[in-house]
Design a protein around this motif. Structure first.
Motif, PDB file in Angstrom:
ATOM      1  N   THR A   1       7.807   6.198   5.217  1.00 40.61           N
ATOM      2  CA  THR A   1       8.702   7.430   4.741  1.00 40.61           C
ATOM      3  C   THR A   1       8.725   8.604   5.867  1.00 40.61           C
ATOM      4  O   THR A   1       9.542   9.166   6.195  1.00 40.61           O
ATOM      5  CB  THR A   1       8.409   7.542   3.355  1.00 40.61           C
ATOM      6  OG1 THR A   1       8.460   6.479   2.539  1.00 40.61           O
ATOM      7  CG2 THR A   1       9.438   8.837   3.028  1.00 40.61           C
ATOM      8  N   GLU A   2       7.425   9.017   6.260  1.00 39.48           N
ATOM      9  CA  GLU A   2       7.397   9.865   7.325  1.00 39.48           C
ATOM     10  C   GLU A   2       8.037   9.598   8.606  1.00 39.48           C
ATOM     11  O   GLU A   2       8.723  10.550   9.318  1.00 39.48           O
ATOM     12  CB  GLU A   2       5.786  10.424   7.518  1.00 39.48           C
ATOM     13  CG  GLU A   2       5.292  11.157   6.191  1.00 39.48           C
ATOM     14  CD  GLU A   2       3.796  11.118   6.064  1.00 39.48           C
ATOM     15  OE1 GLU A   2       3.161  11.992   5.481  1.00 39.48           O
ATOM     16  OE2 GLU A   2       3.242  10.653   7.344  1.00 39.48           O
TER      17      GLU A   2
ATOM     18  N   LEU B   1       3.412   2.913   2.500  1.00 39.12           N
ATOM     19  CA  LEU B   1       5.026   3.581   2.136  1.00 39.12           C
ATOM     20  C   LEU B   1       4.943   4.826   2.780  1.00 39.12           C
ATOM     21  O   LEU B   1       6.361   5.468   3.251  1.00 39.12           O
ATOM     22  CB  LEU B   1       5.027   3.583   0.690  1.00 39.12           C
ATOM     23  CG  LEU B   1       6.402   3.939   0.119  1.00 39.12           C
ATOM     24  CD1 LEU B   1       7.446   2.927   0.639  1.00 39.12           C
ATOM     25  CD2 LEU B   1       6.415   3.889  -1.469  1.00 39.12           C
ATOM     26  N   ILE B   2       3.925   5.603   2.604  1.00 41.56           N
ATOM     27  CA  ILE B   2       4.169   7.059   3.208  1.00 41.56           C
ATOM     28  C   ILE B   2       4.261   7.298   4.509  1.00 41.56           C
ATOM     29  O   ILE B   2       5.024   7.939   4.862  1.00 41.56           O
ATOM     30  CB  ILE B   2       2.817   7.798   2.555  1.00 41.56           C
ATOM     31  CG1 ILE B   2       2.966   7.986   1.034  1.00 41.56           C
ATOM     32  CG2 ILE B   2       2.777   9.291   3.410  1.00 41.56           C
ATOM     33  CD1 ILE B   2       1.577   8.575   0.633  1.00 41.56           C
TER      34      ILE B   2
ATOM     35  N   ILE C   1      10.547   7.572   9.003  1.00 43.82           N
ATOM     36  CA  ILE C   1      11.816   7.866   8.662  1.00 43.82           C
ATOM     37  C   ILE C   1      12.591   9.093   9.037  1.00 43.82           C
ATOM     38  O   ILE C   1      13.594   9.586   9.564  1.00 43.82           O
ATOM     39  CB  ILE C   1      12.480   7.219   7.448  1.00 43.82           C
ATOM     40  CG1 ILE C   1      12.236   5.646   7.190  1.00 43.82           C
ATOM     41  CG2 ILE C   1      13.789   7.536   6.835  1.00 43.82           C
ATOM     42  CD1 ILE C   1      12.485   4.919   5.965  1.00 43.82           C
TER      43      ILE C   1
ATOM     44  N   LYS D   1       0.882  -1.122  -0.024  1.00 50.15           N
ATOM     45  CA  LYS D   1      -0.119  -0.061  -0.137  1.00 50.15           C
ATOM     46  C   LYS D   1       0.829   1.125  -0.109  1.00 50.15           C
ATOM     47  O   LYS D   1       1.743   1.408   0.900  1.00 50.15           O
ATOM     48  CB  LYS D   1      -0.777   0.055   1.369  1.00 50.15           C
ATOM     49  CG  LYS D   1      -2.238  -0.747   1.071  1.00 50.15           C
ATOM     50  CD  LYS D   1      -2.795  -0.615   2.451  1.00 50.15           C
ATOM     51  CE  LYS D   1      -4.023  -1.707   2.664  1.00 50.15           C
ATOM     52  NZ  LYS D   1      -4.366  -1.966   3.843  1.00 50.15           N
ATOM     53  N   ILE D   2       0.646   2.181  -1.025  1.00 50.12           N
ATOM     54  CA  ILE D   2       1.241   3.353  -0.899  1.00 50.12           C
ATOM     55  C   ILE D   2       1.080   4.389   0.474  1.00 50.12           C
ATOM     56  O   ILE D   2       2.057   5.127   0.557  1.00 50.12           O
ATOM     57  CB  ILE D   2       1.110   4.126  -2.252  1.00 50.12           C
ATOM     58  CG1 ILE D   2       1.724   3.451  -3.554  1.00 50.12           C
ATOM     59  CG2 ILE D   2       1.529   5.439  -2.379  1.00 50.12           C
ATOM     60  CD1 ILE D   2       1.532   3.915  -4.928  1.00 50.12           C
TER      61      ILE D   2
END
Lengths: 328, 328
Positions: free
Chosen positions: B105-106, B101-102, B108, B97-98
């Protein structure tokens, strides 16, 4: 991410969808200093990281270990840096043969030795059967930028020549032949090779403005990426493109365009002047024997165009995706 | 590699089998300068790399993104280095799921920001459905060693105190509870945290000889690894070990020993002197509130031993494998 709710293979292709992901997800958060593969941190030190998921892991001309070293060395080389250190991290699937792990590890060490690169740290993780595909390898490279070297896109000028150090599409076709059991004989070989030496030779013998290695997405993709960031067009000449007959045949058979196929031992350089000395020096190097000019930077077009042998101009577009997944 | 022809989950456990693989396969080729996680290359620059394959990717106290930043920051910190740069590489499974991933990433970016660490390069690969497990992340960290800091095993001396900054086993138990749906309420939280600040505080307030983060394999494994390379024994005291009641309960239920369970926000330090100033400074830091001495370096034993509350000595052995795979 207007169209997709989930990740597709195209998001890993290095083409348009990867670019979209980088812009809309990663860079929105990370605010990366550059979208080039490698970055100069300080003290003229350049760093880059790449994961390798190529399938199959052994292929004519190389294996995932050799590729994981050359790919990262080449990313450093494209900035003009001399690679010095390498970090290696394995993700291994349960059940993987230890003999294969040894072969791959030996291949990594052999390639690093040839390039005078020292492996200084590593990591090993194991995932359950069915949660990986044999082995994935990440390498991070650290290199040193020689005094005076500064390779950046904005040095590209009108009339710059576009040069490549040999044939186009070899790696991608070698992988697809090995993977799909096309049974070509002799099997096409990957061009997988470290370009660190050749690049330093080029820097000494020419006025190199910019370089990129045309890996995922091939020559067409990197030309498009570069063209988007300069105020000029790019024309390449069909009759100058070095493409082997067997690569052309396979591509025709599979409906692929060699311009979009990955290379793993090629550099596309933008250089000033007439480039005669540059090309002749490149031809003396084992990885540059078939070096040639393939195009130039021009204001006669807006975008990237291929001038065909009949003289017509065909646009070379940025594709959304690459037809061949897991090529590196 | 006497017994195994293929890779088992144990080879990724961080315990004895991992050590065997490093010695017999990797190091035979790479001749790594150190088997510590991080290595000083030049100009007081320290580098480290780690892949993260934790399952599940979201868990109480963190997620794979936070872990991929803190884990690598902590490896740099154990050498005494101040983390400065981070490189991030994703291997994503098709269909991921994108939105997730968001989120990752946030996470990180948030963790890196808190630690004053700059993300300078990245990579994205996608593998087909069934060839991964959602997402794997590799991070490489680069840090700077402050003048005068030199953390090496051979500085460990007899009578050194062994110190930990808080409770043992939290991360591993949080993961196993989330993964196996044990349904504990409230669910145990991972201790996942960046130790860069705490470590610099420790270096200023104590005579720190050596540090390690007890991740895969837990406190028992790192004590054994250290003990093998020094000419002294190690005794830890059962009644001094900070283990939460709920962690003890889960471990008893599952037949696990908290000493072997992974931590992701803990440092085990070997320090000289009485350590009073050191411990009191640590207790003032958010990640050191429960800091305590747990043992010492001694010649009274040969190996690693636990002194139980009844006064008997129980050997703490190096296990071949970790009972919990994919903990980080």
């Amino acid at each position: 991410m207007k169209k997709h709710k989930t990740i597709t293979l195209g998001h890993g292709s290095g083409a348009g969808l990867t670019r979209e992901l980088i812009e809309n997800v990663f860079n929105k958060n990370f605010k990366l200093p550059t979208l080039d593969d490698a970055y100069e941190i300080e003290n003229r030190m350049v760093v880059t990281t790449d994961s390798y998921v190529v399938s199959p892991i052994f292929f004519p001309g190389g294996d995932i270990g050799k590729l994981a070293v050359t790919g990262t060395i080449n990313d450093l080389s494209m900035k003009g840096a001399v690679p010095v250190y390498l970090l290696v991290a394995y993700i291994i699937e349960e059940g993987f043969k230890i003999d294969d792990l040894i072969k791959i590890t030996e291949s990594i060490q052999k390639t690093a030795s040839i390039c005078n690169v020292r492996i200084v740290a590593g990591d090993t993780k194991v995932v359950q059967r069915g949660k990986g595909d044999g082995i994935y390898i990440n390498t991070t490279g650290i290199g040193i930028l020689p005094e005076g070297v500064n390779i950046v896109k904005n040095k590209i000028k009108k009339n710059d020549k576009i040069i490549i150090n040999g044939s186009i599409g070899d790696h991608g076709v070698a992988i697809v032949n090995a993977r799909e059991d096309l049974g070509l004989s002799p099997p096409p070989e990957s061009d997988c090779a470290p370009l660190n030496e050749l690049v330093q030779l080029m820097l000494s013998n020419g006025d190199i403005h910019f370089m990129r290695d045309p890996t995922r997405g091939g020559v067409a993709t990197i030309l498009n990426e570069v063209q988007k960031e300069i105020n000029h067009g790019i024309v390449i000449y069909e009759e100058l493109l070095p493409i082997k007959n067997e690569i052309n045949s396979v591509c025709e058979l599979l409906g692929l365009d060699p311009l979009y196929i990955a290379n793993e031992g090629k550099v596309v350089a933008f250089a000033g002047g007439n480039c005669k000395k540059l090309i002749s020096s490149m031809k003396n190097h084992i990885y540059g024997k078939n070096s040639t000019i393939i195009g130039e930077v021009t204001d006669e077009v807006n975008g990237v165009y291929l001038k065909t042998s009949t003289g017509s101009l065909r646009p070379v577009l940025l594709l959304e995706s690459d037809p061949l997944p897991r090529i590196c």
